[in-house]
Design an enzyme around this catalytic site. Structure first.
Site, mmCIF file in Angstrom:
data_model
loop_
_atom_site.group_PDB
_atom_site.id
_atom_site.type_symbol
_atom_site.label_atom_id
_atom_site.label_comp_id
_atom_site.label_asym_id
_atom_site.label_seq_id
_atom_site.Cartn_x
_atom_site.Cartn_y
_atom_site.Cartn_z
ATOM 1 N N TYR A 136 18.094 3.323 -20.611
ATOM 2 C CA TYR A 136 17.313 4.260 -19.815
ATOM 3 C C TYR A 136 17.959 4.487 -18.454
ATOM 4 O O TYR A 136 18.295 3.549 -17.717
ATOM 5 C CB TYR A 136 15.875 3.768 -19.615
ATOM 6 C CG TYR A 136 15.114 4.663 -18.668
ATOM 7 C CD1 TYR A 136 14.633 5.893 -19.105
ATOM 8 C CD2 TYR A 136 14.960 4.324 -17.330
ATOM 9 C CE1 TYR A 136 13.994 6.759 -18.234
ATOM 10 C CE2 TYR A 136 14.312 5.180 -16.443
ATOM 11 C CZ TYR A 136 13.842 6.398 -16.903
ATOM 12 O OH TYR A 136 13.219 7.257 -16.039
ATOM 13 N N GLY A 151 12.718 9.870 -16.932
ATOM 14 C CA GLY A 151 11.330 10.215 -17.215
ATOM 15 C C GLY A 151 11.144 10.604 -18.664
ATOM 16 O O GLY A 151 11.618 9.903 -19.578
ATOM 17 N N HIS A 178 16.643 15.310 -6.616
ATOM 18 C CA HIS A 178 15.450 14.839 -5.923
ATOM 19 C C HIS A 178 15.464 15.147 -4.422
ATOM 20 O O HIS A 178 14.554 14.742 -3.702
ATOM 21 C CB HIS A 178 15.293 13.322 -6.104
ATOM 22 C CG HIS A 178 14.678 12.930 -7.408
ATOM 23 N ND1 HIS A 178 15.407 12.386 -8.435
ATOM 24 C CD2 HIS A 178 13.400 13.020 -7.864
ATOM 25 C CE1 HIS A 178 14.618 12.139 -9.465
ATOM 26 N NE2 HIS A 178 13.391 12.514 -9.141
ATOM 27 N N ASN A 202 14.879 4.173 -7.258
ATOM 28 C CA ASN A 202 13.739 3.894 -8.121
ATOM 29 C C ASN A 202 13.034 2.623 -7.647
ATOM 30 O O ASN A 202 13.003 1.609 -8.335
ATOM 31 C CB ASN A 202 14.223 3.741 -9.564
ATOM 32 C CG ASN A 202 13.098 3.618 -10.570
ATOM 33 O OD1 ASN A 202 13.290 3.042 -11.632
ATOM 34 N ND2 ASN A 202 11.932 4.125 -10.262
ATOM 35 N N ARG A 251 -20.947 -7.980 21.843
ATOM 36 C CA ARG A 251 -21.291 -9.282 21.276
ATOM 37 C C ARG A 251 -20.647 -9.522 19.915
ATOM 38 O O ARG A 251 -20.272 -10.657 19.579
ATOM 39 C CB ARG A 251 -22.815 -9.365 21.155
ATOM 40 C CG ARG A 251 -23.316 -10.702 20.693
ATOM 41 C CD ARG A 251 -24.820 -10.833 20.590
ATOM 42 N NE ARG A 251 -25.589 -9.629 20.786
ATOM 43 C CZ ARG A 251 -26.646 -9.328 20.019
ATOM 44 N NH1 ARG A 251 -26.997 -10.099 19.013
ATOM 45 N NH2 ARG A 251 -27.350 -8.240 20.277
#
Length: 569
Positions: free
Chosen positions: A77, A84, A107, A219, A324
């Site tokens: 892969y 993808g 990208h 990635n 407080r």
């Protein structure tokens, strides 16, 4: 042209980078979130990072395994397949180099302003550390070149928008990878330049990516985590400022410090709550303005047989919640930071890409470590806790400026003038400042909505559940910036109030903070513009100068020490 800077995640301390540089050894296991944020805020030449020897060996082993599997021409892969949902398309090994370059180029479609230099530095450090674990099948030489970019001040211009936080920070980290291969633009030598020109001027060659190396660089969750470590650092700075503002508020209002007694918080011992209460007590040591319950018992009016007595405001038993209950509110932020920093530490010391190569057993594993869910959840929680502190400070400010609640201070903290004075009735002091603080607080609260619930299915339903961690982390950055603005306005009002009470009666720590504030903002005698004063105090908060002024230095802060610890020591 990409815009260079937006809201800063933090500025360097004055003098940062002088003397010996910060040294970081990246081994994929020991990089701390706080140290990363601090180191990334230093300028060029102030930081040196290198790969640990054992990391380089692990990286080479996974590269060897990758090359062996490539020789077998099996589908790997992102190496010999598309990305993808395109993973069903296998290519021959001789095309694998071009595939990595194309991965980076397609990208390069981010939008929005560029991340601040400190974010770019943190992203480089975190990405280098992540792949230094070994299983990512990227050569040590590539990472060493990336670190050399950092040392030479070659910083990628990374648009803020475009990451889903899964499959990692593909779009923003592509700008980091693009600079390595001589593509795109970088910030170098004080200006925006073509990456290739900057590399040539520095005598560096562009990297020729080998199979898997583009994927190893982009990635992962390093851009999200970069915003995360800075957001955590800034939020911790704001926790200190909130404790300081609470101490100042007690002095300004003659508040009852007994609410911060160790007995109270020992009976509800959330660590952050206990710490904040201890800090306020330490900050008030030596005060002649704040009071406590024992003093009230001594001086209060007695019943002497009467059935009813109305106490004066000076004898009130307890303060409003925003005074407080401050430790119970700031303590939530401190305890949130405890697990946020733990999660960030795990994230930045993880292999967050896919696939991973097991050199020891000869295995290839496909997974989803690029999913930034933990960072997204951490940032969504952090920004809620920080926004709540803005609300706390805004409510304290209302008490200080409002004559109905401020224990005899003048309305809006402007000195009252005799009726015969021609300036009588013309000045409104901090009225506009309180309006601005409320508006900014509302914006911070609105921004606190969680981002991680807005998952969007994308990339042909391959990325059908995504983290939105990057958006959550950027939101946390933005909210920190808004809360700094609220805190700056509040601190200026508190400095004015302490002057009116008599600064000589304040505690030594408060006087130290007051002195620094007065170096940047004069007492408000009459109406004048205050925006520049606000910006100056924002800078004092952001750089840690205010914290250091009262005695909590950077090394103590890095080590997790609090002001109360420093006083106790």
């Amino acid at each position: 042209m990409t815009e260079i800077i937006t809201q800063s995640p933090g500025k360097p301390s004055p003098g940062a980078g002088e003397g010996e540089p910060i040294e970081l050894v990246l081994d994929g296991a020991t990089l701390a979130a706080r140290r990363t944020a601090y180191a990334a805020r230093q300028g060029t030449g102030a930081l040196r990072a290198r790969l640990a020897g054992e990391s380089a060996a692990r990286m080479r082993a996974s590269v060897e395994l990758k090359n062996t599997l490539l020789g077998e021409q099996i589908p790997i892969y992102g190496v010999t397949t598309g990305f993808g949902d395109s993973c069903i398309r296998q290519i021959s090994p001789d095309k694998a180099h071009d595939l990595q370059r194309n991965l980076v180029l397609y990208h390069l479609n981010g939008t929005g302003p560029a991340a601040a230099p400190a974010v770019a530095r943190a992203a480089i450090l975190i990405r280098a550390n992540s792949v230094s674990r070994g299983p990512s099948a990227i050569r040590p030489e590539v990472v060493e070149t990336l670190l050399e970019h950092l040392h030479r001040g070659i910083l990628p211009l990374i648009p803020e928008r475009g990451s889903l936080g899964a499959s990692g920070d593909l779009v923003p980290l592509c700008y980091l990878a693009a600079a390595l291969i001589g593509e795109g633009e970088v910030w170098h030598d004080g200006r925006i330049r073509p990456a290739l020109d900057a590399l040539l001027d520095e005598g560096l060659d562009p990297v020729l990516l080998e199979p898997k190396e583009g994927l190893a660089l982009i990635n992962g969750t390093s851009f999200t985590a970069a915003y995360g470590v800075h957001a955590a650092w800034d939020a911790r700075e704001l926790a200190f400022v909130a404790d300081l503002a609470t101490a100042l508020t007690l002095e300004a209002l003659h508040g009852n410090a007994s609410a911060f007694h160790p007995f109270v918080h020992g009976n509800k011992p959330h660590p952050g709550q206990v710490t904040s209460a201890a800090n306020v007590r330490a900050l008030l040591q030596g005060s002649r303005l704040a009071t406590d319950f024992e003093e009230i018992l001594i001086r209060r009016e007695r019943l002497d047989g009467r059935g009813y007595v109305r106490l004066t405001e000076a004898d009130r038993i307890q303060d409003k919640y925003s005074v407080r209950c401050a430790p119970q509110i700031v303590g939530v932020l401190r305890d949130t930071l405890g697990w946020v920093e733990q999660w960030l530490g795990i994230e930045i010391n993880s292999s967050s890409d896919n696939p991973l190569f097991d050199a020891e057993d000869g295995g290839l594993h496909l997974g989803g470590n690029f999913y930034a869910g933990h960072v997204g959840q951490a940032m969504d929680s952090l920004k809620i806790a920080v926004a709540s502190v803005a609300d706390l400070l805004d409510r304290q400010l209302e008490l200080v400026v409002d004559e109905k609640f401020n224990e005899g201070l003048p309305p809006n903290l402007i000195v009252a003038r005799d009726e015969s004075d021609p300036q009588a009735g013309l000045h409104h002091g901090f009225k506009g400042m309180q309006i601005a603080a409320s508006a900014i607080t509302a914006e911070a609260l609105k921004q606190a909505n969680p981002a991680s619930v807005f998952s969007r299915s994308t990339e042909a339903h391959n990325q059908d559940k995504v983290s939105m961690g990057t958006i959550a982390a950027r939101d946390a950055r933005t909210i920190n910036g808004l809360v700094r603005e609220v805190a700056a306005i509040h601190l200026l009002a508190l400095a004015q109030a302490v002057d009116l009470r008599g600064v000589e009666k304040a505690s030594p720590a408060v006087r130290a903070a007051h002195a620094l504030l007065r170096e940047h903002s004069e007492f408000v005698e009459r109406d004048r513009r205050l925006d520049r004063d606000v910006n100056a105090v924002i800078d004092l908060i952001e750089t840690g100068a205010l914290r250091r002024a009262v005695g909590l230095g950077d090394e103590d802060f890095l080590a997790g020490k609090e002001f109360a610890d420093v006083v106790a020591a």
